[in-house]
Design an enzyme around this catalytic site. Structure first.
Site: not given
Ligand code: NAP
Length: 294
Positions: A93, A168, A236
Site C-alpha cells: 500500500t 485502497k 502510514k
Molecule cells: P510486514 O509484516 O511488516 O512485512 C514487511 C515486509 O517488507 C518484510 O518482508 C520486510 O522485510 C519487507 N521490507 C520492508 N522494507 C523493505 C525494504 N526497504 N526493502 C526490501 N524489503 C523491505 O508488513 P505486512 O503486514 O506484510 O504489510 C506489507 C504491505 O501490505 C504494507 O504496505 C501494508 O500496508 C500492506 N497491507 C497489510 C495488510 C495486513 O493486514 N497486514 C493488509 C493489507 C495490506 P524484512 O523481513 O527484512 O523486515
C-alpha cells in the site's frame, strides 16, 4: 509466467505460498535473507542473493513490502535485471504518486508496472481470498490475471497506474472508522459487565457487524494484539489519505482522529501491534483513574 516474490512479511509469505500452490512461483527474495532461504528450501524454489538476479530469472515479480520508500528501493534494485516486457505487480500500500513514479522508472527499461494493493488481512492472504485493486494498462492487467487470481478472489482494474492505490486509500478510511467504532463499542460493553464472547457471537450476526468486529474484537477480549495489521502501517496509509484529501483543501475527521490515536499508541510502544490495539485507548476512557499505559 515465471514469478518471483519480494517481501515475505505477514502478508507476503502466505501470498507467496498461494502462488506456489498455483504452480507460478519460481523464486523468492526477502530483505532479511533467512526468511527467503527457509521458504525456498521448504518449497524447492530459488532464493537468489540479489533482486537483480531474481528479476533476471522471472517474467513477473510480485512485491509486498512496507511503505513508499521501500517500494522505490525495490524497484531500483530490480530494474537492472528485468527484461523488456517483464511485469512488476506491487501489492504494497503506497501513495498513488509512488505507483506512478515506480511505473516511470520501470518503463525506461521496457518493463511494465501494476499497482495492486490488497485488502482482507492476513486471513485473506492465507486463504487466497484477498480483494485486489489494480491500476495499470488493460493489457498488463490481463497478463497479471492468473497471478492475481492465485492470491485473491475479487480482482478489479480501476484505471491507469495509481488508481489501485486510490481505491485502497478509500478502503483504509473505512477501516479507520470501523476499527474505532468496534474498539469504542467493546470498551463500552466491557464497562457494562456484558459477557463479551457471547456478545461477539450475537452482534457478529447483526447489522452493526463487520470483518473487523468478527475477526478483531476477540483480540480486545484477550487483551492481545498480534499483527495482523500493524498500527504503524495503517498510520502510514492514513497519512497518504490525508495528503490526497488535502489536495482538495479537505481534512477528513475520521482520518485525523485515527492518526492522533495511532500517534499515541506508537509513542507508547504499540506501533507493531495490530490496529485492534486501539482498544487500549478506548478502555482507558472507562477507567481514567487506573494506569492503563502498559
Ligand atoms: P510486514 O509484516 O511488516 O512485512 C514487511 C515486509 O517488507 C518484510 O518482508 C520486510 O522485510 C519487507 N521490507 C520492508 N522494507 C523493505 C525494504 N526497504 N526493502 C526490501 N524489503 C523491505 O508488513 P505486512 O503486514 O506484510 O504489510 C506489507 C504491505 O501490505 C504494507 O504496505 C501494508 O500496508 C500492506 N497491507 C497489510 C495488510 C495486513 O493486514 N497486514 C493488509 C493489507 C495490506 P524484512 O523481513 O527484512 O523486515
Amino acid at each position: 509466467m515465471r514469478v518471483g516474490f519480494v517481501g515475505l512479511g505477514a502478508m507476503g509469505l502466505p501470498m507467496a505460498r498461494n502462488l506456489h500452490r498455483a504452480g507460478l512461483l519460481t523464486a523468492v527474495w526477502n530483505r532479511t535473507g533467512e526468511k527467503a532461504r527457509t521458504l525456498a528450501s521448504e518449497l524447492a524454489l530459488e532464493a537468489p542473493a540479489t533482486l537483480a538476479e531474481l528479476a533476471a530469472g522471472c517474467d513477473g515479480v510480485v512485491s509486498c513490502v512496507s511503505a513508499d520508500a521501500d517500494v522505490l528501493e525495490v524497484v531500483g534494485a530490480l530494474a537492472p535485471g528485468l527484461a523488456a516486457g517483464a511485469l512488476m505487480i506491487d501489492c504494497s500500500t503506497t501513495a498513488a504518486d509512488t505507483a506512478r513514479r515506480a511505473a516511470e522508472l520501470l518503463q525506461r527499461g521496457g518493463a511494465e508496472f501494476l499497482d495492486c494493493p490488497v485488502s482482507g488481512g492476513v486471513e485473506g492472504a492465507r486463504e487466497g481470498t484477498l480483494a485486489i485493486m489494480a491500476g495499470g494498462s488493460p493489457e498488463a492487467f490481463e497478463r497479471a490475471r492468473p497471478v492475481l487470481a492465485a492470491m485473491g478472489r475479487t480482482v478489479t482494474l480501476f484505471g491507469p497506474v495509481g488508481n489501485g492505490q486510490a481505491a485502497k486509500a478509500t478502503n483504509q478510511i473505512m477501516c479507520a472508522g470501523i476499527i474505532e467504532a468496534v474498539s469504542e463499542a467493546m470498551a463500552f460493553a466491557r464497562a457494562q459487565g456484558l459477557p463479551l464472547e457471547k456478545l461477539i457471537d450475537t452482534l457478529g450476526k447483526g447489522a452493526g457487524s463487520s470483518w473487523y468486529f468478527v475477526h478483531r474484537a476477540p483480540n480486545m477480549v484477550r487483551g492481545s494484539y498480534p499483527a495482523g495489521f500493524r498500527v504503524r502501517l495503517h498510520a502510514k496509509d492514513l497519512a497518504i489519505c490525508r495528503d490526497m484529501a488535502a489536495r482538495f483543501g479537505v481534512a477528513l475527521p475520521v482520518v485525523e482522529r485515527m492518526l492522533g490515536e495511532y500517534a499515541e499508541l506508537i509513542a507508547r510502544g504499540h506501533g507493531d501491534e495490530d490496529i485492534s490495539a486501539t482498544f487500549r485507548l478506548k478502555a482507558q476512557l472507562f477507567t481514567p483513574a487506573r494506569d492503563n499505559r502498559s
